[in-house]
Write a protein that holds these residues in place. Structure first.
Motif, PDB file in Angstrom:
ATOM      1  N   HIS A   5     -48.344  21.975  68.964  1.00  0.00           N
ATOM      2  CA  HIS A   5     -48.634  20.786  68.161  1.00  0.00           C
ATOM      3  C   HIS A   5     -47.484  19.814  68.377  1.00  0.00           C
ATOM      4  O   HIS A   5     -46.323  20.190  68.277  1.00  0.00           O
ATOM      5  CB  HIS A   5     -48.715  21.130  66.663  1.00  0.00           C
ATOM      6  N   LEU A  18     -50.793  18.449  57.250  1.00  0.00           N
ATOM      7  CA  LEU A  18     -51.885  19.112  57.955  1.00  0.00           C
ATOM      8  C   LEU A  18     -51.352  19.958  59.107  1.00  0.00           C
ATOM      9  O   LEU A  18     -51.796  21.090  59.316  1.00  0.00           O
ATOM     10  CB  LEU A  18     -52.883  18.077  58.474  1.00  0.00           C
ATOM     11  N   ASP A  21     -49.771  23.153  57.695  1.00  0.00           N
ATOM     12  CA  ASP A  21     -50.808  24.077  57.218  1.00  0.00           C
ATOM     13  C   ASP A  21     -51.565  24.717  58.372  1.00  0.00           C
ATOM     14  O   ASP A  21     -51.840  25.921  58.362  1.00  0.00           O
ATOM     15  CB  ASP A  21     -51.784  23.362  56.284  1.00  0.00           C
ATOM     16  N   MET A  22     -51.921  23.924  59.398  1.00  0.00           N
ATOM     17  CA  MET A  22     -52.643  24.473  60.547  1.00  0.00           C
ATOM     18  C   MET A  22     -51.792  25.469  61.314  1.00  0.00           C
ATOM     19  O   MET A  22     -52.285  26.521  61.734  1.00  0.00           O
ATOM     20  CB  MET A  22     -53.088  23.350  61.486  1.00  0.00           C
ATOM     21  N   CYS A  23     -50.527  25.151  61.510  1.00  0.00           N
ATOM     22  CA  CYS A  23     -49.654  26.058  62.252  1.00  0.00           C
ATOM     23  C   CYS A  23     -49.513  27.399  61.546  1.00  0.00           C
ATOM     24  O   CYS A  23     -49.565  28.451  62.185  1.00  0.00           O
ATOM     25  CB  CYS A  23     -48.289  25.417  62.473  1.00  0.00           C
ATOM     26  N   PHE A  26     -52.960  29.201  61.970  1.00  0.00           N
ATOM     27  CA  PHE A  26     -53.187  29.676  63.334  1.00  0.00           C
ATOM     28  C   PHE A  26     -52.265  30.835  63.683  1.00  0.00           C
ATOM     29  O   PHE A  26     -52.661  31.782  64.355  1.00  0.00           O
ATOM     30  CB  PHE A  26     -53.000  28.547  64.347  1.00  0.00           C
ATOM     31  N   HIS A  86     -52.009  19.935  71.032  1.00  0.00           N
ATOM     32  CA  HIS A  86     -52.684  19.162  69.990  1.00  0.00           C
ATOM     33  C   HIS A  86     -51.707  18.115  69.483  1.00  0.00           C
ATOM     34  O   HIS A  86     -50.646  18.451  68.970  1.00  0.00           O
ATOM     35  CB  HIS A  86     -53.115  20.094  68.863  1.00  0.00           C
ATOM     36  N   ASN A 167     -60.884  16.152  57.207  1.00  0.00           N
ATOM     37  CA  ASN A 167     -59.556  16.543  56.782  1.00  0.00           C
ATOM     38  C   ASN A 167     -59.647  17.205  55.420  1.00  0.00           C
ATOM     39  O   ASN A 167     -60.396  16.781  54.570  1.00  0.00           O
ATOM     40  CB  ASN A 167     -58.673  15.296  56.701  1.00  0.00           C
ATOM     41  N   HIS A 170     -55.359  22.512  52.022  1.00  0.00           N
ATOM     42  CA  HIS A 170     -55.357  23.954  51.847  1.00  0.00           C
ATOM     43  C   HIS A 170     -55.150  24.266  50.364  1.00  0.00           C
ATOM     44  O   HIS A 170     -54.137  23.904  49.777  1.00  0.00           O
ATOM     45  CB  HIS A 170     -54.264  24.591  52.684  1.00  0.00           C
TER      46      HIS A 170
END
Length: 171
Positions: A5, A18, A21-23, A26, A86, A167, A170
């Motif tokens: 990212h 975001l 949270d995504m990291c 994942f 990303h 979007n 979490h």
């Protein structure tokens, strides 16, 4: 799978939250996650991400200009190691797209458009520059109906690689 990212910094903001949270999500699913920051200033979200030792953080600069185009050469060396890159926000989008363009190893790159507008859209020449930049991305993710419509109106109908993923926060 190795996922990178790229974002300007982890200062306060929706895109920054975001990414964190995504990291974390994942990484919990077993992906090898790295975050590349153009500015590695240790903001609170940066410190939160550092709590996760399984997530690698690379900082190009600290408190220097994120608008320095020479960062492209550093980014070029880094992105070749990843399966998916990303990207979030400007100027990260420009630097990664350019790094991919001049690279022999062309990783898959995705860009998430977080905003309905920006200052570049008010300057006519940037419409053409943005079209060249956006063409480098295999997918462009828009985060809402408004962002999706705005981007399509700006870039024109030639861009068919958009995907809308709402979007969320979490909980």
């Amino acid at each position: 799978m190795k996922l990178l990212h790229v974002i300007n910094s982890l200062g306060a903001g929706g895109a920054e939250k975001l990414v964190v949270d995504m990291c974390v999500a994942f990484s919990a699913q077993g992906l090898k996650v790295t975050v590349l920051l153009l500015d590695g200033t240790p903001y609170p979200l940066f410190e939160k991400l550092k709590e996760h030792s399984d997530i690698n953080i690379i900082c190009l600069e600290t408190s220097k200009s994120i608008y320095n185009p020479l960062q492209v050469f550093k980014i070029k060396k880094i992105i070749k190691e990843f399966d998916i890159v990303h990207v979030h926000l400007f100027p990260s989008s420009y630097w990664v797209a350019l790094a991919r363009f001049i690279s022999f190893n062309k990783p898959n790159i995705i860009f998430t458009e977080h905003n309905t507008t920006n200052r570049r859209r008010e300057i006519p020449i940037f419409k053409y520059i943005d079209r060249c930049v956006y063409k480098q991305f295999q997918r462009i993710v828009t985060i809402s109906d408004a962002v999706d419509t705005s981007l399509k109106n700006y870039l024109g109908n030639r861009f068919k690689n958009n995907i809308k993923i709402y979007n969320g926060i979490h909980l």
